[in-house]
Motif scaffolding. Sequence first.
Motif, mmCIF file in Angstrom:
data_model
loop_
_atom_site.group_PDB
_atom_site.id
_atom_site.type_symbol
_atom_site.label_atom_id
_atom_site.label_comp_id
_atom_site.label_asym_id
_atom_site.label_seq_id
_atom_site.Cartn_x
_atom_site.Cartn_y
_atom_site.Cartn_z
ATOM 1 N N ILE A 55 0.843 -1.195 0.000
ATOM 2 C CA ILE A 55 0.000 0.000 0.000
ATOM 3 C C ILE A 55 0.880 1.247 0.000
ATOM 4 O O ILE A 55 0.669 2.194 -0.770
ATOM 5 N N GLU A 56 1.894 1.246 0.877
ATOM 6 C CA GLU A 56 2.803 2.381 0.955
ATOM 7 C C GLU A 56 3.610 2.539 -0.331
ATOM 8 O O GLU A 56 3.843 3.659 -0.804
ATOM 9 N N TYR A 57 4.007 1.410 -0.914
ATOM 10 C CA TYR A 57 4.790 1.458 -2.153
ATOM 11 C C TYR A 57 3.963 2.022 -3.314
ATOM 12 O O TYR A 57 4.435 2.851 -4.098
ATOM 13 N N PHE A 58 2.702 1.589 -3.415
ATOM 14 C CA PHE A 58 1.873 2.076 -4.520
ATOM 15 C C PHE A 58 1.493 3.541 -4.316
ATOM 16 O O PHE A 58 1.344 4.282 -5.297
ATOM 17 N N ASN A 59 1.334 3.962 -3.078
ATOM 18 C CA ASN A 59 1.105 5.382 -2.819
ATOM 19 C C ASN A 59 2.266 6.225 -3.335
ATOM 20 O O ASN A 59 2.080 7.331 -3.858
ATOM 21 N N LEU A 60 3.480 5.689 -3.181
ATOM 22 C CA LEU A 60 4.671 6.385 -3.687
ATOM 23 C C LEU A 60 4.634 6.484 -5.211
ATOM 24 O O LEU A 60 4.985 7.525 -5.785
ATOM 25 N N ILE A 61 4.200 5.417 -5.870
ATOM 26 C CA ILE A 61 4.085 5.428 -7.336
ATOM 27 C C ILE A 61 3.088 6.494 -7.774
ATOM 28 O O ILE A 61 3.349 7.283 -8.693
ATOM 29 N N GLU A 62 1.932 6.538 -7.130
ATOM 30 C CA GLU A 62 0.912 7.531 -7.484
ATOM 31 C C GLU A 62 1.406 8.953 -7.239
ATOM 32 O O GLU A 62 1.109 9.875 -8.008
ATOM 33 N N ASP A 63 2.161 9.114 -6.173
ATOM 34 C CA ASP A 63 2.686 10.440 -5.852
ATOM 35 C C ASP A 63 3.682 10.914 -6.910
ATOM 36 O O ASP A 63 3.713 12.086 -7.280
ATOM 37 N N LYS A 64 4.477 9.997 -7.435
ATOM 38 C CA LYS A 64 5.498 10.369 -8.411
ATOM 39 C C LYS A 64 4.890 10.766 -9.758
ATOM 40 O O LYS A 64 5.435 11.601 -10.476
ATOM 41 N N ILE A 65 3.770 10.149 -10.135
ATOM 42 C CA ILE A 65 3.158 10.492 -11.427
ATOM 43 C C ILE A 65 1.954 11.425 -11.261
ATOM 44 O O ILE A 65 1.285 11.761 -12.240
ATOM 45 N N ASP A 66 1.689 11.796 -9.997
ATOM 46 C CA ASP A 66 0.600 12.738 -9.704
ATOM 47 C C ASP A 66 -0.737 12.254 -10.293
ATOM 48 O O ASP A 66 -1.441 12.988 -10.967
ATOM 49 N N HIS A 67 -1.058 10.978 -10.019
ATOM 50 C CA HIS A 67 -2.308 10.400 -10.532
ATOM 51 C C HIS A 67 -2.810 9.345 -9.545
ATOM 52 O O HIS A 67 -2.021 8.566 -8.999
ATOM 53 N N LYS A 68 -4.100 9.344 -9.315
ATOM 54 C CA LYS A 68 -4.720 8.368 -8.428
ATOM 55 C C LYS A 68 -5.512 7.358 -9.258
ATOM 56 O O LYS A 68 -6.392 7.740 -10.031
ATOM 57 N N PHE A 69 -5.176 6.076 -9.098
ATOM 58 C CA PHE A 69 -5.903 5.015 -9.798
ATOM 59 C C PHE A 69 -7.110 4.581 -8.967
ATOM 60 O O PHE A 69 -7.114 4.693 -7.745
ATOM 61 N N LYS A 70 -8.116 4.093 -9.665
ATOM 62 C CA LYS A 70 -9.287 3.535 -8.971
ATOM 63 C C LYS A 70 -8.905 2.225 -8.301
ATOM 64 O O LYS A 70 -8.165 1.430 -8.869
ATOM 65 N N ARG A 71 -9.434 2.005 -7.113
ATOM 66 C CA ARG A 71 -9.101 0.794 -6.357
ATOM 67 C C ARG A 71 -10.353 -0.059 -6.168
ATOM 68 O O ARG A 71 -11.409 0.461 -5.861
ATOM 69 N N ARG A 72 -10.187 -1.338 -6.385
ATOM 70 C CA ARG A 72 -11.293 -2.285 -6.173
ATOM 71 C C ARG A 72 -10.842 -3.321 -5.152
ATOM 72 O O ARG A 72 -9.785 -3.926 -5.291
ATOM 73 N N TYR A 73 -11.665 -3.513 -4.121
ATOM 74 C CA TYR A 73 -11.299 -4.401 -3.025
ATOM 75 C C TYR A 73 -11.973 -5.761 -3.193
ATOM 76 O O TYR A 73 -13.141 -5.842 -3.545
#
Length: 690
Positions: A68-86
């Motif tokens: 979760i923390e790693y993917f948050n870092l990815i989103e932060d670097k490209i300034d984009h939030k992906f949709k999440r499905r649980y």
Amino acid sequence: MRNRKTFLLLLPFFLCSILFFSCSKEKILTNAEADWLKQNDSITIALFPYYPPYQFINDHTTIEGIFIEYFNLIEDKIDHKFKRRYYSDWSELVKDAKSKKIDMILEAQQTWDRSQYLNFYTEFFDTPFVLVASKDTPDGLTLKDFSTKTITVPLGYSSEEYLRKKHPEIKLKTYLNESIALQKVQIGEHDAYFGPKTVANFLIKSKNLDNLKIIAETKYSYIPSIAVDKDNTVLNKIIQKTISNISDSEKQNIVENWLYIKTIPFYKNPNFLIPLVLFILLGLLIVLGINFYLGYIVKHKTKALRIAKDNAEKDNQLKTAFIHNISHEIRTPMNGIIGFSRLLKESNTTDNQKAKYTKIIVKSSKQLIDSMDNILEISKLQTGQVILIQEETNLYEVFDIVFSTFEIKAKKKGISLILNNNLLDDQRYVLIDRSKLIKIINSLVKNAVKYTKRGAVLISVMVQTDHLIINVRDSGIGINPKNQQLIFKRFSQSENQISKKYGGLGLGLTIAKEYINLMKGELSFSSIPDKGSTFRIVLPYHPILVTNPLNTISTTLSKEAKTNQHSILIAEDGDVNFLVLKTILLKIENYHFTIHRAKDGKEAVTFIKENNSISLVFMDMKMPEMDGYDATVLIKKLHPELPVIAQTAYANKEDILNVFAAGCDDFIAKPVDPEILKKVIHKYLSVYSF
């Protein structure tokens, strides 16, 4: 001097500019890639938050973990939030990835099968697969030492795939997730657990599984990665570029944050730490409180909607299978009816063959009616249209009816049908919905006889305090433990599997369960595969005192009596239905009938006005122009004493009450049973005149 002042004025602006540009984010994506992300804002990543410490739901119902923390870092670097499905079911997640309903998986182990449709990135952390067993198990055992024992693994995980391919000799027991699998080993149900060392250590400590230990590491490893749909070229390129931009130190910080807890003694610098914490708490208390409250509401609403959506999708899948089964169950008897009807027309058919074919046609017709009745009943139960109709009921008669219904069938199968009636004579009369009670017991006994090849079926009844207890026990095939939780569920997979093998729609138990719930009762069961099942019904017991039971009076007819002639009006718009009823009436012995017909309710009322010689009216309740209900009301106003017998395809208790409310004296259900029709005729028309 002037130049010096100008320099001093520009210096702060220059320093701020340097600070701004030095702190700004490095641009990773091209403009085309950034635009592509904006245009494809429905890209979805799948999360399975049941795999600590990689991703899990914490005590505050939020999802956290290494990935979760790693993917948050990815989103932060490209300034984009992906949709999440649980997802709560890993198998469903993998299925959706195959069918391209999701674009990425947050955490997955690369296997040969998954590599066919996914690309894998970020293998920055790996952990060996280990064997976990009870503390009294010797250390150093290998997988070969468990060839005759049972190992638990989560269903659909890579650990299951490894063992099934590399060690097919090991007996596996699968569970929904790692936590359940470890708990089963903790209580001694199985011998060992096979899974990642990181996960095992985390769960053993967090779940207080103090009876477990890691007894050996294996040569297999768990290397979690971010998985991306192989066919999405642009998305793969974006993820690959972003991951390559993440430094080793950033990765190491994330791993150490979760796997290594560094304790810094606060007492070394209390004058700094305590004021800092107080300052942060005071500054963010109101904002965090509001944010937490709103997040709590949104999260629970979203979770409820997600669960409802998942349940609706599963129900739709099962309903589709149920509809297919309906088609089969209707076409099968129709095939028998049509096929053997054609054979009856052939000139070379013998009398014995005709009798046999006729018997098959009648049996197929009854099978078709039973299927349609169950379909209509489950539909009414779903929409809440079924109501209870309490009436005085003799329980002795109820169980005599049930016993006589299945006695011959049980004998033909070579099994014993036993009735153990423990009711006292003064306990036999109760206030209950008689027809539904008979249907409930019939359903259970029908299943018991159907699924029992040898042995016996025992029906027992007794009264305990304020409850009526009914048990149906058999020595049949039993119920698989995996299906026992689903046995009463509408359209359940268990019902579909049983109906495939033994036929039928599999709605009997569902309807029985719904009836019992309406009666404020309980239906439970116990079952052992290949040994048999016992179903137990507990219903509220409402006894009544009957002082004057009805007596039957027999009449002896004189040998010199003569047959009476009767005129009968049949109000029926269907030609075939009219012909069937007319033919049966003309074949009844000792009667001579003159048959008249009206094709709708209006015509029937007109005929009665103009003819006073009619002895009996058979009234179809559903006709054009004027239905049978309105026609009966008008006829009864003209001739209150004239018997009107309702013909209806709706033979449940509610419809029968509506028939009587309209003024009908009796009813017969379609298709017409000749024996029941004879009883109705004998009841309202005399055979002889003296």
